[in-house]
Scaffold this motif. Structure first.
Motif, PDB file in Angstrom:
ATOM      1  N   ALA A   1      38.870  36.410  56.072  1.00  0.00           N
ATOM      2  CA  ALA A   1      37.430  36.698  55.457  1.00  0.00           C
ATOM      3  C   ALA A   1      37.919  38.282  55.034  1.00  0.00           C
ATOM      4  O   ALA A   1      37.491  38.518  54.021  1.00  0.00           O
ATOM      5  N   LYS A   2      38.635  39.082  55.766  1.00  0.00           N
ATOM      6  CA  LYS A   2      38.542  40.469  55.482  1.00  0.00           C
ATOM      7  C   LYS A   2      39.674  40.535  54.230  1.00  0.00           C
ATOM      8  O   LYS A   2      39.378  41.650  53.332  1.00  0.00           O
ATOM      9  N   VAL A   3      40.640  39.461  54.005  1.00  0.00           N
ATOM     10  CA  VAL A   3      41.401  39.771  53.035  1.00  0.00           C
ATOM     11  C   VAL A   3      40.748  39.326  51.821  1.00  0.00           C
ATOM     12  O   VAL A   3      40.650  39.809  50.605  1.00  0.00           O
TER      13      VAL A   3
ATOM     14  N   SER B   1      38.477  42.480  50.789  1.00  0.00           N
ATOM     15  CA  SER B   1      39.336  43.320  50.067  1.00  0.00           C
ATOM     16  C   SER B   1      39.886  42.975  48.748  1.00  0.00           C
ATOM     17  O   SER B   1      39.918  43.898  48.019  1.00  0.00           O
ATOM     18  N   ALA B   2      40.110  41.783  48.631  1.00  0.00           N
ATOM     19  CA  ALA B   2      40.696  41.398  47.193  1.00  0.00           C
ATOM     20  C   ALA B   2      39.832  41.510  46.330  1.00  0.00           C
ATOM     21  O   ALA B   2      39.880  41.741  44.928  1.00  0.00           O
ATOM     22  N   ALA B   3      38.377  41.148  46.319  1.00  0.00           N
ATOM     23  CA  ALA B   3      37.191  41.228  45.430  1.00  0.00           C
ATOM     24  C   ALA B   3      37.727  40.570  44.280  1.00  0.00           C
ATOM     25  O   ALA B   3      37.396  41.227  43.129  1.00  0.00           O
TER      26      ALA B   3
ATOM     27  N   ASP C   1      42.828  40.473  37.430  1.00  0.00           N
ATOM     28  CA  ASP C   1      43.450  41.875  37.818  1.00  0.00           C
ATOM     29  C   ASP C   1      44.349  41.797  39.318  1.00  0.00           C
ATOM     30  O   ASP C   1      43.928  42.215  40.264  1.00  0.00           O
ATOM     31  N   ALA C   2      45.442  41.216  39.246  1.00  0.00           N
ATOM     32  CA  ALA C   2      46.291  40.939  40.418  1.00  0.00           C
ATOM     33  C   ALA C   2      46.971  42.059  41.011  1.00  0.00           C
ATOM     34  O   ALA C   2      46.696  42.504  42.281  1.00  0.00           O
ATOM     35  N   ASP C   3      47.053  43.188  40.163  1.00  0.00           N
ATOM     36  CA  ASP C   3      47.448  44.505  40.727  1.00  0.00           C
ATOM     37  C   ASP C   3      46.404  45.011  41.535  1.00  0.00           C
ATOM     38  O   ASP C   3      46.691  45.818  42.596  1.00  0.00           O
ATOM     39  N   GLY C   4      45.159  45.274  41.042  1.00  0.00           N
ATOM     40  CA  GLY C   4      44.137  45.656  41.756  1.00  0.00           C
ATOM     41  C   GLY C   4      43.912  44.971  43.077  1.00  0.00           C
ATOM     42  O   GLY C   4      43.724  45.748  44.142  1.00  0.00           O
ATOM     43  N   SER C   5      43.823  43.674  43.019  1.00  0.00           N
ATOM     44  CA  SER C   5      43.687  43.035  44.202  1.00  0.00           C
ATOM     45  C   SER C   5      44.666  43.178  45.160  1.00  0.00           C
ATOM     46  O   SER C   5      44.537  43.440  46.501  1.00  0.00           O
ATOM     47  N   THR C   6      46.076  43.177  44.787  1.00  0.00           N
ATOM     48  CA  THR C   6      47.083  43.604  45.755  1.00  0.00           C
ATOM     49  C   THR C   6      47.083  45.048  46.277  1.00  0.00           C
ATOM     50  O   THR C   6      47.259  45.306  47.561  1.00  0.00           O
TER      51      THR C   6
ATOM     52  N   VAL D   1      51.736  41.301  50.436  1.00  0.00           N
ATOM     53  CA  VAL D   1      50.776  40.046  49.855  1.00  0.00           C
ATOM     54  C   VAL D   1      51.202  39.975  48.279  1.00  0.00           C
ATOM     55  O   VAL D   1      51.760  40.888  47.568  1.00  0.00           O
ATOM     56  N   GLU D   2      50.919  38.673  47.935  1.00  0.00           N
ATOM     57  CA  GLU D   2      51.296  38.136  46.659  1.00  0.00           C
ATOM     58  C   GLU D   2      50.099  37.542  46.325  1.00  0.00           C
ATOM     59  O   GLU D   2      49.674  36.533  46.734  1.00  0.00           O
ATOM     60  N   VAL D   3      49.520  38.044  44.901  1.00  0.00           N
ATOM     61  CA  VAL D   3      48.475  37.245  44.302  1.00  0.00           C
ATOM     62  C   VAL D   3      49.086  36.411  43.321  1.00  0.00           C
ATOM     63  O   VAL D   3      49.539  36.835  42.440  1.00  0.00           O
TER      64      VAL D   3
END
Length: 237
Positions: free
Chosen positions: A62-64, A67-69, A80-85, A97-99
């Motif tokens: 849930a925290k991930v 944070s990923a938003a 925006d994979a880089d932003g989530s990472t 982590v890998e998005v």
């Protein structure tokens, strides 16, 4: 007298049809590219409809997610994979982590968490195999050994801990170090082992196994060629 007839070059007769064909192909390709751009970047066909976390479950998952938003409804191509990472990596207990895009509409957050092999004295933080102290997302296991160290001392303590053979590891309840060269082991018997640096670990373990045949308050194998003990008593450990 009539003028001579000059035959036309066959290639010249084919020039206009070829130009028309090439022009048609170019237009068709442009239409296909435009359609693909619209389909993947602007249409509602390939949009994010689900976000899934793998590698952790429950509260950490849930925290991930938080944070990923990752916004639902955004086109997959605009994710925006880089932003989530970057946001997920701000969680101290995440090692990597890998998005991933799971076409047509799923985003997968593949998390590798830090695994606590010990607890850091004074802070209660977990310590992983790399010698990194971190705030765990859930309570740590109660049977973890304690490490009293920080910085380079913490890395040295973990390095020594990993090098210990299983029979010796079973006797250890804690490790301490203030530098990379003064690692000490705390045994279940209450005795201490002055281990020194992480070098010559295999030899030190062999020497210590022999020394443990006699009772002592302190076993010093920091210089394994000249081991010593203090407060020796008769009998076996």
């Amino acid at each position: 007298m009539s003028a001579p007839v000059i035959p036309l070059d066959p290639q010249a007769r084919e020039t206009k049809p070829r130009r028309r064909y090439r022009g048609l192909v170019f237009v068709l390709l442009a239409v296909l590219v435009s359609a693909a751009i619209w389909l993947f970047w602007f249409s509602s066909v390939f949009v994010v409809r689900d976000v899934r976390v793998i590698g952790v479950t429950g509260s950490p998952a849930a925290k991930v997610l938080t944070s990923a938003a990752v916004p639902l409804g955004v086109p997959m191509a605009q994710l925006d994979a880089d932003g989530s990472t970057a946001r997920i990596m701000l969680l101290p207990w995440v090692d990597s982590v890998e998005v991933r895009r799971g076409w047509p509409s799923e985003v997968i957050l593949a998390v590798v968490p830090r695994i606590a092999i010990a607890v850091q004295l004074g802070t209660g933080r977990g310590v992983d195999l790399s010698g990194v102290a971190f705030d765990a997302p859930e309570p740590l296991a109660k049977n973890l050994p304690a490490i009293d160290a920080d910085g380079v001392g913490l890395v040295a303590a973990v390095t020594v801990w990993q090098s210990l053979p299983a029979p010796l590891l079973a006797k250890v309840v804690g490790v301490s170090a203030s530098t990379r060269d003064d690692v000490e082991l705390n045994l279940k018997s209450g005795a201490k082992v002055r281990w020194g640096s992480a070098e010559q670990g295999e030899i030190k373990a062999q020497v210590l196994a022999a020394l443990l045949q006699r009772r002592a308050a302190v076993y010093d194998v920091s210089a394994p060629e000249l081991p010593t003990t203090q407060q020796e008593k008769a009998g076996l450990e």
